[in-house]
Design an enzyme around this catalytic site. Sequence first.
Site, PDB file in Angstrom:
ATOM      1  N   GLY A 205      21.427 -31.496  87.023  1.00 33.54           N
ATOM      2  CA  GLY A 205      21.663 -32.906  86.740  1.00 33.54           C
ATOM      3  C   GLY A 205      21.336 -33.310  85.316  1.00 33.54           C
TER       4      GLY A 205
ATOM      5  N   GLY B 122      27.985 -30.148  77.979  1.00 36.88           N
ATOM      6  CA  GLY B 122      27.879 -28.719  78.298  1.00 36.88           C
ATOM      7  C   GLY B 122      28.215 -28.485  79.762  1.00 36.88           C
ATOM      8  N   HIS B 123      27.632 -29.326  80.628  1.00 38.87           N
ATOM      9  CA  HIS B 123      27.934 -29.214  82.058  1.00 38.87           C
ATOM     10  C   HIS B 123      29.415 -29.517  82.311  1.00 38.87           C
ATOM     11  CE1 HIS B 123      23.539 -30.470  82.257  1.00 38.87           C
ATOM     12  NE2 HIS B 123      23.534 -29.349  82.943  1.00 38.87           N
TER      13      HIS B 123
ATOM     14  N   GLN C 299      11.977 -22.703  90.265  1.00 36.85           N
ATOM     15  CA  GLN C 299      12.188 -22.022  88.986  1.00 36.85           C
ATOM     16  C   GLN C 299      11.358 -22.604  87.853  1.00 36.85           C
ATOM     17  OE1 GLN C 299      16.473 -23.082  88.957  1.00 36.85           O
ATOM     18  NE2 GLN C 299      16.203 -23.382  86.757  1.00 36.85           N
TER      19      GLN C 299
ATOM     20  N   GLY D  21      26.690 -21.269  82.195  1.00 37.57           N
ATOM     21  CA  GLY D  21      26.784 -21.403  80.741  1.00 37.57           C
ATOM     22  C   GLY D  21      26.182 -20.195  80.036  1.00 37.57           C
TER      23      GLY D  21
HETATM   24  P1  AMP Z   1      21.053 -26.879  83.891  1.00 33.71           P
HETATM   25  O1  AMP Z   1      21.413 -28.201  84.473  1.00 33.71           O
HETATM   26  O2  AMP Z   1      20.349 -26.979  82.578  1.00 33.71           O
HETATM   27  O3  AMP Z   1      20.374 -25.973  84.874  1.00 33.71           O
HETATM   28  O4  AMP Z   1      22.421 -26.176  83.536  1.00 33.71           O
HETATM   29  C1  AMP Z   1      23.421 -25.985  84.503  1.00 33.71           C
HETATM   30  C2  AMP Z   1      24.459 -25.066  83.942  1.00 33.71           C
HETATM   31  O5  AMP Z   1      25.008 -25.623  82.762  1.00 33.71           O
HETATM   32  C3  AMP Z   1      23.897 -23.682  83.544  1.00 33.71           C
HETATM   33  O6  AMP Z   1      24.837 -22.682  83.907  1.00 33.71           O
HETATM   34  C4  AMP Z   1      23.754 -23.802  82.044  1.00 33.71           C
HETATM   35  O7  AMP Z   1      23.850 -22.559  81.384  1.00 33.71           O
HETATM   36  C5  AMP Z   1      24.957 -24.678  81.708  1.00 33.71           C
HETATM   37  N1  AMP Z   1      24.763 -25.341  80.422  1.00 33.71           N
HETATM   38  C6  AMP Z   1      23.703 -26.076  80.028  1.00 33.71           C
HETATM   39  N2  AMP Z   1      23.856 -26.485  78.751  1.00 33.71           N
HETATM   40  C7  AMP Z   1      25.040 -25.994  78.328  1.00 33.71           C
HETATM   41  C8  AMP Z   1      25.767 -26.060  77.097  1.00 33.71           C
HETATM   42  N3  AMP Z   1      25.299 -26.717  76.041  1.00 33.71           N
HETATM   43  N4  AMP Z   1      26.959 -25.423  77.017  1.00 33.71           N
HETATM   44  C9  AMP Z   1      27.445 -24.740  78.097  1.00 33.71           C
HETATM   45  N5  AMP Z   1      26.817 -24.646  79.279  1.00 33.71           N
HETATM   46  C10 AMP Z   1      25.627 -25.265  79.401  1.00 33.71           C
END
Ligand code: AMP
Length: 286
Positions: A31, A36-37, A61, A147
């Site tokens: 969330g 990026g998401h 985690q 990501g």
């Molecule tokens: P998180 O919410 O931080 O756990 O991220 C969820 C997904 O989004 C994970 O697969 C991350 O690697 C990906 N993600 C987070 N930031 C970025 C970004 N700047 N560019 C691409 N993918 C991202």
Amino acid sequence: MNVVRSIAQLRAAIKEERKLEKTVGLVPTMGFLHKGHLGLVKASQAQNNCTVVSIFVNPLQFNNAKDLSTYPRDEERDLTMLESLDVDIVFMPATEEVYPSKMNVSISVSPIEQQLEGFHRPGHFAGVGVIVTKLLNYVQPDRAYFGLKDLQQYFIVKNIVEDLSIPVEIEGVATVRSETGLALSSRNARLSIEGLALAAKLYTGLQLVGTSLQANGSPQQAEKHGLKYYEQYQGIEVEYLAIVEPHTFESIETFLPERDVAVCVAAYIEGVRLIDNLYLRPDSPE
Ligand code: AMP
């Protein structure tokens, strides 16, 4: 957009989509969404006709209780963003349903888990492994999107899926950055304007290491260059800077331009822990 909050509702919603012979893409997130998401969502929508986004801040985690309690959350804003992208299903489970009792099973992936993020955040990847496996079991997607910003996580998930024979394609999506080069991250929301400017230097440093590596071929020298660059900035507290072979995440002794290599950094800025990497692939450079 169908927002479901229980595993039973999720399974029923997916069953309906499957009846229509749709392919399903899963985008797991914690969330506080950003572009990026959304890049992962768009990648899923390009390859599947049903996209499921999960939003779950996975306590398992977090090796640091304060990091968990200060992790940013904004459900309403997240749902508005996903609605505007026409996401099919959003899954927002309660912690009690995901973890009704203490976990007796642990998932560990050697040797990657001992390195970098795994070394500095004990238990982190075990928690990631459990939640990703659970989500894959709940959704049973054709493809799941991760990501490359969290490069070690991406390789760990690929290992789990392969070794446990989970029938899903794991897709890696390029890191989305701001104009300054800063990798977008939910944690950036905790930085001041000065902190954001400093955080952008992390990527400049990585590029410097990459250039040095390609010019001199010496990982040791390239790493020194990078550390020296970061040292100029008092507000950047480097936890590690490493040049690794991405399938093991072990440091490389010699640089071979025809092989994949990743330059990874973790640093604290204004007390916020940030990670970034430069993934150099001879076939498709970033
Ligand atoms: P998180 O919410 O931080 O756990 O991220 C969820 C997904 O989004 C994970 O697969 C991350 O690697 C990906 N993600 C987070 N930031 C970025 C970004 N700047 N560019 C691409 N993918 C991202």
